[in-house]
Scaffold this motif. Structure first.
Motif, PDB file in Angstrom:
ATOM      1  N   LYS A   1       0.833  -1.207   0.000  1.00 44.85           N
ATOM      2  CA  LYS A   1       0.000   0.000   0.000  1.00 44.85           C
ATOM      3  C   LYS A   1       0.870   1.261   0.000  1.00 44.85           C
ATOM      4  O   LYS A   1       0.583   2.220  -0.713  1.00 44.85           O
ATOM      5  N   ILE A   2       1.921   1.237   0.802  1.00 41.91           N
ATOM      6  CA  ILE A   2       2.853   2.376   0.867  1.00 41.91           C
ATOM      7  C   ILE A   2       3.486   2.617  -0.497  1.00 41.91           C
ATOM      8  O   ILE A   2       3.634   3.766  -0.937  1.00 41.91           O
ATOM      9  N   MET A   3       3.870   1.553  -1.181  1.00 37.44           N
ATOM     10  CA  MET A   3       4.511   1.679  -2.490  1.00 37.44           C
ATOM     11  C   MET A   3       3.587   2.406  -3.472  1.00 37.44           C
ATOM     12  O   MET A   3       4.034   3.244  -4.252  1.00 37.44           O
ATOM     13  N   GLY A   4       2.309   2.099  -3.416  1.00 37.01           N
ATOM     14  CA  GLY A   4       1.348   2.779  -4.286  1.00 37.01           C
ATOM     15  C   GLY A   4       1.306   4.274  -4.014  1.00 37.01           C
ATOM     16  O   GLY A   4       1.256   5.080  -4.950  1.00 37.01           O
ATOM     17  N   GLN A   5       1.365   4.644  -2.737  1.00 39.58           N
ATOM     18  CA  GLN A   5       1.362   6.066  -2.372  1.00 39.58           C
ATOM     19  C   GLN A   5       2.660   6.754  -2.790  1.00 39.58           C
ATOM     20  O   GLN A   5       2.636   7.887  -3.266  1.00 39.58           O
ATOM     21  N   ILE A   6       3.786   6.071  -2.630  1.00 44.17           N
ATOM     22  CA  ILE A   6       5.080   6.647  -3.017  1.00 44.17           C
ATOM     23  C   ILE A   6       5.109   6.896  -4.521  1.00 44.17           C
ATOM     24  O   ILE A   6       5.530   7.951  -4.975  1.00 44.17           O
ATOM     25  N   GLU A   7       4.648   5.923  -5.293  1.00 41.96           N
ATOM     26  CA  GLU A   7       4.723   6.057  -6.747  1.00 41.96           C
ATOM     27  C   GLU A   7       3.764   7.112  -7.303  1.00 41.96           C
ATOM     28  O   GLU A   7       3.893   7.514  -8.444  1.00 41.96           O
ATOM     29  N   LYS A   8       2.829   7.589  -6.489  1.00 45.66           N
ATOM     30  CA  LYS A   8       1.943   8.670  -6.916  1.00 45.66           C
ATOM     31  C   LYS A   8       2.645  10.031  -6.899  1.00 45.66           C
ATOM     32  O   LYS A   8       2.139  10.986  -7.483  1.00 45.66           O
ATOM     33  N   GLN A   9       3.792  10.115  -6.219  1.00 42.33           N
ATOM     34  CA  GLN A   9       4.544  11.370  -6.180  1.00 42.33           C
ATOM     35  C   GLN A   9       5.077  11.657  -7.584  1.00 42.33           C
ATOM     36  O   GLN A   9       5.668  10.782  -8.217  1.00 42.33           O
ATOM     37  N   VAL A  10       4.897  12.857  -8.066  1.00 39.14           N
ATOM     38  CA  VAL A  10       5.247  13.219  -9.439  1.00 39.14           C
ATOM     39  C   VAL A  10       6.708  12.929  -9.749  1.00 39.14           C
ATOM     40  O   VAL A  10       7.030  12.407 -10.823  1.00 39.14           O
ATOM     41  N   GLU A  11       7.611  13.235  -8.822  1.00 36.75           N
ATOM     42  CA  GLU A  11       9.040  13.097  -9.084  1.00 36.75           C
ATOM     43  C   GLU A  11       9.548  11.662  -8.984  1.00 36.75           C
ATOM     44  O   GLU A  11      10.680  11.375  -9.334  1.00 36.75           O
ATOM     45  N   VAL A  12       8.726  10.753  -8.467  1.00 40.14           N
ATOM     46  CA  VAL A  12       9.145   9.355  -8.308  1.00 40.14           C
ATOM     47  C   VAL A  12       9.051   8.655  -9.660  1.00 40.14           C
ATOM     48  O   VAL A  12       8.009   8.636 -10.300  1.00 40.14           O
ATOM     49  N   ILE A  13      10.168   8.084 -10.070  1.00 39.14           N
ATOM     50  CA  ILE A  13      10.219   7.359 -11.337  1.00 39.14           C
ATOM     51  C   ILE A  13       9.751   5.920 -11.124  1.00 39.14           C
ATOM     52  O   ILE A  13       8.886   5.426 -11.829  1.00 39.14           O
ATOM     53  N   LYS A  14      10.309   5.271 -10.105  1.00 36.96           N
ATOM     54  CA  LYS A  14       9.933   3.894  -9.795  1.00 36.96           C
ATOM     55  C   LYS A  14      10.371   3.574  -8.376  1.00 36.96           C
ATOM     56  O   LYS A  14      11.398   4.067  -7.913  1.00 36.96           O
ATOM     57  N   ALA A  15       9.603   2.750  -7.687  1.00 37.37           N
ATOM     58  CA  ALA A  15       9.943   2.308  -6.332  1.00 37.37           C
ATOM     59  C   ALA A  15       9.864   0.786  -6.267  1.00 37.37           C
ATOM     60  O   ALA A  15       9.030   0.169  -6.939  1.00 37.37           O
ATOM     61  N   PHE A  16      10.744   0.208  -5.476  1.00 36.51           N
ATOM     62  CA  PHE A  16      10.818  -1.244  -5.296  1.00 36.51           C
ATOM     63  C   PHE A  16      10.928  -1.541  -3.807  1.00 36.51           C
ATOM     64  O   PHE A  16      11.439  -0.715  -3.051  1.00 36.51           O
ATOM     65  N   TYR A  17      10.505  -2.727  -3.400  1.00 36.28           N
ATOM     66  CA  TYR A  17      10.770  -3.167  -2.026  1.00 36.28           C
ATOM     67  C   TYR A  17      11.310  -4.586  -2.066  1.00 36.28           C
ATOM     68  O   TYR A  17      10.988  -5.365  -2.968  1.00 36.28           O
ATOM     69  N   HIS A  18      12.175  -4.871  -1.097  1.00 34.37           N
ATOM     70  CA  HIS A  18      12.806  -6.190  -1.021  1.00 34.37           C
ATOM     71  C   HIS A  18      12.945  -6.619   0.434  1.00 34.37           C
ATOM     72  O   HIS A  18      13.142  -5.785   1.321  1.00 34.37           O
ATOM     73  N   LYS A  19      12.872  -7.919   0.649  1.00 31.63           N
ATOM     74  CA  LYS A  19      13.136  -8.504   1.963  1.00 31.63           C
ATOM     75  C   LYS A  19      14.650  -8.600   2.156  1.00 31.63           C
ATOM     76  O   LYS A  19      15.416  -8.522   1.202  1.00 31.63           O
ATOM     77  N   ASP A  20      15.062  -8.778   3.403  1.00 33.54           N
ATOM     78  CA  ASP A  20      16.498  -8.835   3.710  1.00 33.54           C
ATOM     79  C   ASP A  20      17.242  -9.909   2.922  1.00 33.54           C
ATOM     80  O   ASP A  20      18.365  -9.686   2.491  1.00 33.54           O
ATOM     81  N   ASP A  21      16.613 -11.066   2.722  1.00 37.09           N
ATOM     82  CA  ASP A  21      17.322 -12.146   2.020  1.00 37.09           C
ATOM     83  C   ASP A  21      17.461 -11.885   0.517  1.00 37.09           C
ATOM     84  O   ASP A  21      18.148 -12.615  -0.182  1.00 37.09           O
ATOM     85  N   GLU A  22      16.846 -10.800   0.034  1.00 39.76           N
ATOM     86  CA  GLU A  22      16.947 -10.430  -1.381  1.00 39.76           C
ATOM     87  C   GLU A  22      17.933  -9.286  -1.609  1.00 39.76           C
ATOM     88  O   GLU A  22      18.067  -8.802  -2.726  1.00 39.76           O
ATOM     89  N   THR A  23      18.592  -8.845  -0.538  1.00 40.18           N
ATOM     90  CA  THR A  23      19.499  -7.709  -0.658  1.00 40.18           C
ATOM     91  C   THR A  23      20.857  -8.001  -0.026  1.00 40.18           C
ATOM     92  O   THR A  23      20.991  -8.882   0.818  1.00 40.18           O
ATOM     93  N   ILE A  24      21.833  -7.243  -0.467  1.00 35.20           N
ATOM     94  CA  ILE A  24      23.145  -7.197   0.175  1.00 35.20           C
ATOM     95  C   ILE A  24      23.226  -5.785   0.740  1.00 35.20           C
ATOM     96  O   ILE A  24      23.070  -4.811   0.004  1.00 35.20           O
ATOM     97  N   TYR A  25      23.418  -5.687   2.053  1.00 31.80           N
ATOM     98  CA  TYR A  25      23.332  -4.376   2.677  1.00 31.80           C
ATOM     99  C   TYR A  25      24.430  -4.175   3.714  1.00 31.80           C
ATOM    100  O   TYR A  25      24.999  -5.129   4.227  1.00 31.80           O
TER     101      TYR A  25
END
Length: 174
Positions: free
Chosen positions: A63-87
């Motif tokens: 739901k948050i991602m949908g709100q973020i992507e409504k921002q005019v300046e946002v090109i694209k947003a992604f979310y990932h779980k910890d096991d899908e990232t190197i941080y």
């Protein structure tokens, strides 16, 4: 009810004044705490990347991602779980130079923690550490016993394990 988990949100944006405030207000309105924030340029010229760390259910993050992507300046947003990232996180400690000279334990701590001295003078030295949040916390607790003069830590920086065709998407945007 679905359990909360840690998500890394990556938001690719135009670099405009006030966008961080609008993005953070999306979370504030829902009483959701942002654990960490990092903003930097991305792999695409003139495109910024926001990296947020949050603890939510997957339904909430969608739901948050949908709100973020409504921002005019946002090109694209992604979310990932910890096991899908190197941080990593990065931090700096300012400590008394006397500790370095008079305390053999500090030398062992520096070596065993894979941290490094990046600045030294007669009054203080600066120790840098990059690693997981847990590694940074562990080093903090060890050094805190000896008196930390200053401490600062970055927000999470992360890249994804799965291939993301974000570069092609962003190039098409330009």
């Amino acid at each position: 009810m679905e359990d909360k988990q840690t998500f890394t949100i990556s938001i690719y944006t135009e670099n405009n004044v006030g966008l961080l405030n609008r993005i953070s207000s999306i979370f504030q309105r829902r009483h959701i705490n942002i654990e960490s924030v990092n903003v930097s340029k991305s792999e695409i010229k003139s495109v910024s990347r926001f990296t947020l760390l949050v603890k939510l259910t997957e339904e909430q993050v969608q739901k948050i991602m949908g709100q973020i992507e409504k921002q005019v300046e946002v090109i694209k947003a992604f979310y990932h779980k910890d096991d899908e990232t190197i941080y990593q996180e990065s931090c700096l400690f300012k400590l008394s130079t006397d500790l370095l000279i008079d305390n053999d334990e500090i030398q062992r701590v520096i070596n065993s923690s894979k941290s490094r001295v990046i600045n030294i003078n007669k009054d203080f030295f600066v120790l840098e550490k990059s690693g997981s949040k847990e590694e940074v916390e562990e080093l903090y607790h060890i050094l805190d016993k000896h008196g930390i003069m200053q401490f600062v830590r970055s927000g999470r920086i992360a890249i994804t394990k799965p291939q993301m065709r974000v570069s092609e998407l962003l190039k098409a945007w330009q």
